[in-house]
Design a protein around this motif. Structure first.
Motif, short mmCIF file in Angstrom:
data_model
loop_
_atom_site.label_atom_id
_atom_site.label_comp_id
_atom_site.label_asym_id
_atom_site.label_seq_id
_atom_site.Cartn_x
_atom_site.Cartn_y
_atom_site.Cartn_z
N ALA A 107 6.30 41.37 -7.65
CA ALA A 107 6.64 42.14 -8.84
C ALA A 107 8.13 42.15 -9.10
O ALA A 107 8.58 42.00 -10.25
CB ALA A 107 6.11 43.57 -8.70
N ASP A 108 8.92 42.29 -8.04
CA ASP A 108 10.39 42.31 -8.20
C ASP A 108 10.92 40.96 -8.66
O ASP A 108 11.98 40.89 -9.30
CB ASP A 108 11.05 42.70 -6.88
N ALA A 109 10.21 39.87 -8.34
CA ALA A 109 10.67 38.54 -8.72
C ALA A 109 10.41 38.22 -10.18
O ALA A 109 11.07 37.35 -10.77
CB ALA A 109 9.99 37.48 -7.84
N ILE A 110 9.47 38.91 -10.78
CA ILE A 110 9.12 38.65 -12.18
C ILE A 110 10.01 39.48 -13.09
O ILE A 110 10.18 40.68 -12.86
CB ILE A 110 7.63 38.98 -12.42
N PRO A 111 10.60 38.88 -14.12
CA PRO A 111 11.46 39.64 -15.03
C PRO A 111 10.73 40.86 -15.59
O PRO A 111 9.52 40.81 -15.85
CB PRO A 111 11.77 38.64 -16.14
N ALA A 112 11.46 41.95 -15.74
CA ALA A 112 10.85 43.22 -16.16
C ALA A 112 10.04 43.08 -17.44
O ALA A 112 8.97 43.67 -17.58
CB ALA A 112 11.93 44.27 -16.31
N ALA A 113 10.53 42.29 -18.38
CA ALA A 113 9.85 42.15 -19.66
C ALA A 113 8.49 41.49 -19.53
O ALA A 113 7.63 41.64 -20.41
CB ALA A 113 10.71 41.36 -20.63
N ALA A 114 8.27 40.74 -18.44
CA ALA A 114 7.02 40.00 -18.27
C ALA A 114 6.04 40.69 -17.32
O ALA A 114 4.91 40.23 -17.17
CB ALA A 114 7.31 38.60 -17.74
N ARG A 115 6.46 41.77 -16.69
CA ARG A 115 5.61 42.38 -15.67
C ARG A 115 4.36 43.03 -16.24
O ARG A 115 3.35 43.16 -15.55
CB ARG A 115 6.40 43.43 -14.88
N ASN A 116 4.42 43.48 -17.47
CA ASN A 116 3.29 44.20 -18.06
C ASN A 116 2.46 43.33 -18.98
O ASN A 116 1.69 43.84 -19.80
CB ASN A 116 3.81 45.43 -18.82
N THR A 117 2.60 42.02 -18.86
CA THR A 117 1.79 41.10 -19.67
C THR A 117 0.99 40.20 -18.75
O THR A 117 1.43 39.88 -17.64
CB THR A 117 2.67 40.23 -20.59
N GLY A 118 -0.20 39.81 -19.19
CA GLY A 118 -1.01 38.86 -18.41
C GLY A 118 -1.66 39.43 -17.19
O GLY A 118 -1.99 38.70 -16.26
N SER A 176 -4.67 45.11 -5.21
CA SER A 176 -4.53 46.51 -5.61
C SER A 176 -4.53 47.47 -4.43
O SER A 176 -4.29 48.66 -4.60
CB SER A 176 -5.66 46.88 -6.57
N VAL A 177 -4.84 46.96 -3.22
CA VAL A 177 -4.84 47.81 -2.03
C VAL A 177 -4.07 47.09 -0.92
O VAL A 177 -3.99 45.86 -0.90
CB VAL A 177 -6.28 48.11 -1.54
N ASP A 178 -3.51 47.87 0.00
CA ASP A 178 -2.79 47.28 1.13
C ASP A 178 -3.80 46.81 2.17
O ASP A 178 -4.65 47.58 2.62
CB ASP A 178 -1.83 48.30 1.73
N ALA A 179 -3.73 45.55 2.53
CA ALA A 179 -4.70 44.97 3.47
C ALA A 179 -4.05 43.81 4.18
O ALA A 179 -3.02 43.27 3.74
CB ALA A 179 -5.94 44.50 2.70
N PRO A 180 -4.63 43.37 5.31
CA PRO A 180 -4.09 42.18 5.99
C PRO A 180 -4.11 40.97 5.08
O PRO A 180 -5.01 40.81 4.25
CB PRO A 180 -5.06 42.00 7.17
N LEU A 181 -3.13 40.09 5.23
CA LEU A 181 -3.05 38.89 4.40
C LEU A 181 -3.96 37.82 4.99
O LEU A 181 -3.51 36.90 5.67
CB LEU A 181 -1.59 38.40 4.32
N SER A 214 -0.63 43.09 2.40
CA SER A 214 -0.48 42.71 1.00
C SER A 214 0.50 43.57 0.22
O SER A 214 1.12 43.09 -0.73
CB SER A 214 -1.84 42.74 0.31
N ALA A 215 0.67 44.84 0.58
CA ALA A 215 1.49 45.74 -0.24
C ALA A 215 2.93 45.24 -0.36
O ALA A 215 3.50 45.24 -1.46
CB ALA A 215 1.47 47.15 0.35
N ARG A 216 3.52 44.82 0.74
CA ARG A 216 4.90 44.34 0.69
C ARG A 216 4.98 43.05 -0.11
O ARG A 216 5.92 42.85 -0.89
CB ARG A 216 5.42 44.11 2.11
N LEU A 217 4.00 42.15 0.03
CA LEU A 217 4.01 40.92 -0.74
C LEU A 217 3.89 41.21 -2.24
O LEU A 217 4.59 40.61 -3.06
CB LEU A 217 2.85 40.02 -0.30
N VAL A 218 3.02 42.14 -2.60
CA VAL A 218 2.86 42.51 -4.01
C VAL A 218 4.18 43.02 -4.58
O VAL A 218 4.56 42.68 -5.71
CB VAL A 218 1.76 43.57 -4.16
#
Length: 324
Positions: free
Chosen positions: A196-207, A127-132, A188-192
């Motif tokens: 998110a972009d890799a997950i289909p839009a319909a599934a992003r708000n579940t789980g 949830s925050v940008d930090a070193p990986l 982490s921000a860029r990885l997040v």
């Protein structure tokens, strides 16, 4: 760096009353030993030592920052406390150094401590940008950045699928490999965003958060958590004195399966089912004290949302058995 008081304030031991209830009966005798293999900030340990004034603590943690906080919290118990920086899979060596074998109670509270979650520079939070980073032990060589920047797509997909139970593991792995070709991941921000972009839009708000499962998988691999758990379960069971008790709090289905199987094997007679008279040498050495996995109630989850995925299993060594 010693954590702030804010880090201490966010620490809420999971299933605290139940842990004390199940372990205290084994710690009534003078000189009894309680092993906290995942000491964290010392919340469970303080409650056990208060409830069991005859008991001594062997506290283990790989994180020096957590040990520093726990040392302050537990200082009031004086020489009843011995703390060791180690991975809990090193339990036999720690007990040899402490001279405290066999032991009467063991607790393993798996997963992350509040300190690790709340310290942004540790890189555990999506949830925050930090070193990986994601190392529980800052001296360990492997970081999350190394994994996402150097591992092959197939290996990335495998750990996301196995350790994160991520449905879109292959899509995420492929996107990570494509993105790092432009520039390596450093925070982490860029990885997040890539996840998110890799997950289909319909599934992003579940789980839950779309990066939750990927970050979980990376953390487990960086810290070799399942390998350490596989090593400590038999070692801890073997270290228990007669009537000793062991409790494990797991937060991930893979961890809980390992605990369930180890406890089931230890509490099962080593003869075919239906044998009417089991010879003493083949009888189970342990007895399950929980039926299935116990879970926190709604009130605890509301007060401490981090407890929601916790599963508690408890086992006892039978009185007639003597540890090797």
């Amino acid at each position: 760096m010693v954590p702030t008081d804010d880090a201490r304030a966010t620490h809420v031991p999971v299933l605290a009353e139940r842990i004390v209830e199940v372990l205290a009966p084994a710690l009534a005798a003078p000189g009894s030993t309680y092993v906290d293999g995942t000491l964290g900030l010392g919340g469970h340990a303080a409650l056990i030592l208060d409830a069991c004034p005859q008991a001594r603590l062997v506290g283990i943690d790989r994180d020096p920052a957590a040990l520093a906080v726990a040392g302050e919290r537990l200082a009031r118990f004086g020489d009843r406390v011995a703390l060791f920086r180690a991975v809990y899979s090193e339990l036999p060596d720690v007990l040899a150094r402490a001279g405290r074998r066999p032991v009467q109670a063991v607790l393993l509270d798996l997963g992350l401590s509040s300190l690790q979650i709340d310290r942004r520079d540790r890189g555990f939070a999506y949830s925050v940008d930090a070193p990986l980073d994601m190392r529980m032990d800052p001296d360990s060589p492997l970081t999350a950045a190394t994994i996402v920047n150097t591992w092959a797509a197939a290996d990335l997909a495998r750990i996301l699928r196995v350790h994160g139970e991520e449905r879109f593991a292959e899509r995420i792995a492929d996107r990570i490999v494509a993105a790092r070709a432009d520039a390596p991941f450093t925070s982490s921000a860029r990885l997040v965003q890539v996840i998110a972009d890799a997950i289909p839009a319909a599934a992003r708000n579940t789980g839950g958060h779309p990066a939750k499962r990927t970050f979980q998988a990376l953390r487990i691999v960086v810290n070799a958590e399942l390998e350490a758990l596989a090593a400590v379960l038999p070692a801890a069971l073997d270290a228990l004195a007669p009537s000793g008790r062991m409790a494990v709090l797991a937060y991930h289905s893979g961890e809980d399966r390992m605990v369930k199987r180890a406890f089931a094997a230890a509490s099962t007679d080593r003869v075919p089912a239906g044998v009417p008279d089991v010879p003493a040498a083949y009888r189970a050495q342990y007895t399950l004290l929980t039926r299935g996995a116990e879970r926190p109630g709604p009130a605890e989850i509301q007060a401490n949302p981090r407890a929601a995925s916790a599963r508690l299993r408890v086992i006892a060594r039978n009185p007639q058995e003597v540890p090797r």
